[in-house]
Design an enzyme around this catalytic site. Sequence first.
Site, PDB file in Angstrom:
ATOM      1  N   ILE A  91     -64.267 -14.747   5.841  1.00 46.12           N
ATOM      2  CA  ILE A  91     -63.385 -13.611   6.096  1.00 46.12           C
ATOM      3  C   ILE A  91     -62.925 -13.651   7.544  1.00 46.12           C
ATOM      4  CG2 ILE A  91     -63.197 -11.088   6.208  1.00 46.12           C
ATOM      5  CD1 ILE A  91     -63.536 -11.900   3.391  1.00 46.12           C
ATOM      6  N   LYS A  92     -61.620 -13.599   7.737  1.00 46.80           N
ATOM      7  CA  LYS A  92     -61.069 -13.446   9.080  1.00 46.80           C
ATOM      8  C   LYS A  92     -60.702 -11.976   9.265  1.00 46.80           C
ATOM      9  CE  LYS A  92     -57.276 -14.592  12.180  1.00 46.80           C
ATOM     10  NZ  LYS A  92     -55.875 -15.044  12.290  1.00 46.80           N
ATOM     11  N   GLN A  93     -61.217 -11.392  10.343  1.00 49.10           N
ATOM     12  CA  GLN A  93     -60.989  -9.973  10.578  1.00 49.10           C
ATOM     13  C   GLN A  93     -60.804  -9.712  12.070  1.00 49.10           C
ATOM     14  OE1 GLN A  93     -59.793  -6.948   9.992  1.00 49.10           O
ATOM     15  NE2 GLN A  93     -61.031  -6.890   8.099  1.00 49.10           N
TER      16      GLN A  93
END
Length: 265
Positions: free
Chosen positions: A147-149
């Site tokens: 996940i890129k956040q």
Amino acid sequence: RYFDPANIVELAIEGGCNAVASTLGGLSCVARRYAHRIPMILKLNHNETLSYPAIYDQTLFAQVEQAFEMGCVAVGATIYFGSHESRRQIMEISEAFERAHELGMVTVLWAYLRNPEFKQDGTDYHVAADLTGQANHLGVTLEADIIKQKQPTNNGGYKALNSNGQKFGKFDEKMYSDLATDHPIDLTRYQVLNNYMGRAGLINSGGASGDDDFAQAARTAVINKRAGGMGLISGRKAFQRPREDGVKLLNLIQDIYLDDSITIA
């Protein structure tokens, strides 16, 4: 030259990156030359900036099979959680990630928030730990491996959005008292918690380029690592500068993750 795909891939190789992510057009024209030299991630969807009035949506520009055929090891996609278009995006990317896993590919989700109501009383809750944490949870529900956040800078998005009398989402006060403090490492750790306790890796975005890119990149990396994250994606901070400086910035980030003295907080 900054937007020549070959130059960006060369920067990633010279900078020691473990992968490079770009669009169908960007990777397809260099895949034959570089697919065996650095792992490639094909971004399946992205925004387009010619619709007027402006819209904030993600459109599929590629298919998983195209990524597989050009030698990519992973596919990536963005979902604008909270937007009116998010449910369509969720269904599209769920199907795409299922197909990618069937082909043995890794899936990476840019789990961003988009809703004008997420800005309340001068505070931007697009970067709130609770709302971004929920976006992360939805991302791992879609079987995103990574996940890129955006790294959180505040908390209490659910509380703020419920203060106007509307019923929005679900939250418990212990989310803010027992599971997180206002410390940036704790806020980022809350994102990790929502990634099935880090089972799906959390990478934070490097942000837009500015005057203090090196200091910001170092701070973001230290917070991410100490919170239990697994890395950063650095784009504009690295490639919108001379090659030598871009390599130095990438190496600075890598040195933090290689430094055994920087540990889980």
